[in-house]
Design a protein around this motif. Structure first.
Motif, short mmCIF file in Angstrom:
data_model
loop_
_atom_site.label_atom_id
_atom_site.label_comp_id
_atom_site.label_asym_id
_atom_site.label_seq_id
_atom_site.Cartn_x
_atom_site.Cartn_y
_atom_site.Cartn_z
N THR A 50 0.85 -1.19 0.00
CA THR A 50 0.00 0.00 0.00
C THR A 50 0.89 1.24 0.00
O THR A 50 2.04 1.18 0.44
CB THR A 50 -0.98 -0.02 1.20
OG1 THR A 50 -1.96 0.99 1.00
CG2 THR A 50 -0.29 0.25 2.53
N GLU A 104 -8.53 7.85 -2.70
CA GLU A 104 -8.66 6.79 -3.71
C GLU A 104 -7.29 6.24 -4.08
O GLU A 104 -7.10 5.03 -4.22
CB GLU A 104 -9.41 7.31 -4.95
CG GLU A 104 -10.87 7.57 -4.72
CD GLU A 104 -11.58 6.44 -3.98
OE1 GLU A 104 -11.59 5.28 -4.46
OE2 GLU A 104 -12.12 6.68 -2.87
N ARG A 105 -6.32 7.13 -4.22
CA ARG A 105 -4.96 6.69 -4.58
C ARG A 105 -4.38 5.81 -3.47
O ARG A 105 -3.70 4.82 -3.73
CB ARG A 105 -4.08 7.92 -4.82
CG ARG A 105 -2.81 7.55 -5.54
CD ARG A 105 -2.04 8.75 -5.99
NE ARG A 105 -0.77 8.31 -6.58
CZ ARG A 105 0.29 9.07 -6.73
NH1 ARG A 105 0.25 10.33 -6.35
NH2 ARG A 105 1.39 8.60 -7.25
N ASN A 107 -5.86 3.79 -1.77
CA ASN A 107 -6.50 2.48 -1.78
C ASN A 107 -6.17 1.66 -3.03
O ASN A 107 -6.70 0.57 -3.21
CB ASN A 107 -8.02 2.64 -1.65
CG ASN A 107 -8.43 2.77 -0.19
OD1 ASN A 107 -8.46 1.79 0.55
ND2 ASN A 107 -8.70 3.99 0.24
N GLU A 108 -5.32 2.20 -3.89
CA GLU A 108 -4.94 1.47 -5.10
C GLU A 108 -4.05 0.27 -4.74
O GLU A 108 -3.13 0.42 -3.94
CB GLU A 108 -4.14 2.39 -6.05
CG GLU A 108 -5.03 3.28 -6.90
CD GLU A 108 -4.19 4.31 -7.66
OE1 GLU A 108 -2.98 4.11 -7.83
OE2 GLU A 108 -4.78 5.33 -8.06
N PRO A 109 -4.32 -0.91 -5.33
CA PRO A 109 -3.45 -2.05 -5.06
C PRO A 109 -2.09 -1.86 -5.72
O PRO A 109 -2.00 -1.35 -6.83
CB PRO A 109 -4.21 -3.23 -5.67
CG PRO A 109 -5.15 -2.63 -6.65
CD PRO A 109 -5.41 -1.22 -6.25
N LEU A 110 -1.02 -2.23 -5.02
CA LEU A 110 0.33 -2.04 -5.55
C LEU A 110 1.06 -3.38 -5.64
O LEU A 110 0.82 -4.27 -4.84
CB LEU A 110 1.13 -1.11 -4.62
CG LEU A 110 0.68 0.34 -4.48
CD1 LEU A 110 1.61 1.07 -3.52
CD2 LEU A 110 0.65 1.05 -5.82
#
Ligand SMILES: [Zn+2]
Length: 443
Positions: A50, A104-105, A107-110
């Motif tokens: 994250t 939102e960023r 929560n982006e999957p990495l």
């Protein structure tokens, strides 16, 4: 607070933002818990990441900790998304738009560890505050208050008619007479409502129910105790308090009537006094809260002050229950210390025992009404812990970190600016919490 039905506490609190200097933040605090671990290749395949948030010399760990915390709240993200989609004029809501994009960023999957600087939110807030957000006298709770004040102001602005010809909006605003109905519709999921009622200790008169809105509740911690359960703090917050010098309308009428009757014993021309006597007797028999000053011809109302009890309860729980623990102890000598009392909190809480559940509303108004009984409540109102903000260090220096629940997992992220680590719940529950964020479990 007693005279107005709806008071937004946060607005009052945030005006003091520049004056209060709670926990200072030192620029470079070494993160003692940061460790390099050897990860096996199998672990590498399943490992998720994250975003961390960079604290680039600006000393903004307090902001990073709040943003990471808010990123864990699904209902809040949904609310922001609705705001951004439904009201597309970006220039009027810079904080809402910047916050939405940042959460939102986060929560982006990495697939590998990455970090960024929350520049958009910093700029939007700085423009709003007309000052820099990177000063040393910043605190995560103050920043939280300021952020929600900014969101509230943008919400109010978007509700205002753009011109006198915006008849549709003017009509809508006029229709929203009932503040509580208005409150329930379209509200920020962190916004809740407390209800309180005052009762005269001498005659038992119960005053009308008053309401106050909140975005988070701030609870002072007891000094000198090593630890305190959250349940005890919430029971104390939503409980009975005592007020000196309460102006009791019932006792005032009784005393005024007694004075009139004493005068009537010697008064010959009693026409006006008799009128006043009848007015007061009627008020006592019907509604002691009615304003009768215009009806009295000769008499001035006596104001009687007694001790009163004040019962406070949560009338409407928010979807996200945010709690701040006030850890500053002020001494008369001018010194301020950090209260390190540990709050014992759990993964879930049932808020049902702290809400009024109609108890205050159903309480009869008038003399002899019992205000001290326990409410009989049924059912559950379960909230799950989503994030925890921790302040490390003492009152003069320190660092803010956040623990945030990992999506679809029992594990948690420990986020100290750009340093991210996966930890177990046990570690989270063992921390000295500064702010807690619980989100309602949808049933
Ligand atoms: Zn009274």
């Amino acid at each position: 607070m007693e005279t107005s039905n709806l008071v937004t506490v946060s607005l009052v609190v945030t005006t003091a933002i520049l004056i209060i200097t709670p926990f200072f933040v030192t620029p470079k605090v070494k993160d003692s818990k940061r460790k390099k671990k050897n990860i096996s290749s199998k672990e590498k395949e399943t490992k998720t990441y994250t975003f961390g948030l960079i604290n680039q010399g600006n000393n903004i760990c307090f902001l990073n900790s709040v943003l990471q915390s808010l990123a864990s709240l699904k209902s809040f993200r949904k609310y922001l998304e609705k705001k951004v989609e439904n009201e597309p004029i970006i220039a009027e809501r810079p904080v809402t738009v910047a916050l939405h994009a940042t959460l939102e960023r986060l929560n982006e999957p990495l697939t590998k560890q990455q970090s960024f600087i929350a520049t958009d939110v910093v700029w939007a807030l700085q423009a709003n505050a007309r000052r820099l957000i990177n000063r040393q006298q910043q605190d995560a709770h103050e920043l939280f208050q300021f952020l929600f004040q900014s969101l509230g102001a943008e919400e109010d602005h978007s509700r205002r008619p753009k011109s006198l010809f915006d008849s549709e909006l003017i009509r809508k605003m006029a229709a929203k007479i009932d503040k509580i109905t208005n409150f329930v519709n379209d509200r920020n999921p962190l916004r809740g409502l407390t209800a309180y009622r005052v009762s005269c200790m001498k005659c038992g008169y119960c005053g009308p129910i008053r309401h106050t809105t909140f975005d988070n509740i701030s609870i002072p911690l007891p000094s000198g105790l090593p630890s305190v359960p959250l349940d005890v703090l919430l029971r104390t917050y939503a409980g009975t308090d005592f007020i000196d010098e309460y102006n009791c309308p019932h006792c005032s009428l009784v005393e005024t009537l007694a004075a009139i009757e004493k005068k009537l014993e010697v008064e010959k021309d009693a026409g006006k006094l008799e009128n006043d006597r009848q007015v007061i007797k009627k008020a006592l028999a019907t509604d002691v809260d009615t304003d009768i000053s215009g009806l009295l011809q000769l008499t001035k109302l006596v104001h009687v002050k007694n001790t009163a009890s004040k019962v406070t309860m949560f009338a409407k729980l928010p979807d996200v229950f945010s709690i701040h623990f006030s850890r500053s102890i002020y001494y008369q000598s001018g010194f301020t210390f950090k209260n390190s009392c540990k709050v014992k909190f759990s993964e879930t809480i049932d808020m049902m025992k702290y809400i009024s559940g109609g108890y205050l509303a159903n309480m009869p108004t008038g003399v002899g009404a019992s205000c001290g009984e326990d409410p009989s409540v049924e059912g559950e109102n379960i909230y799950k812990l989503k994030s925890v903000i921790v302040h490390q260090g003492d009152h003069k220096s320190g660092h803010f970190i956040t623990y945030r629940r990992k999506e679809e997992s029992d594990n948690w992220w420990r986020l100290s600016d750009e340093y991210v680590e996966e930890v177990k719940l046990k570690q989270v529950l063992n921390e000295e919490a500064y702010m807690l964020f619980y989100e309602k479990v949808q049933q």
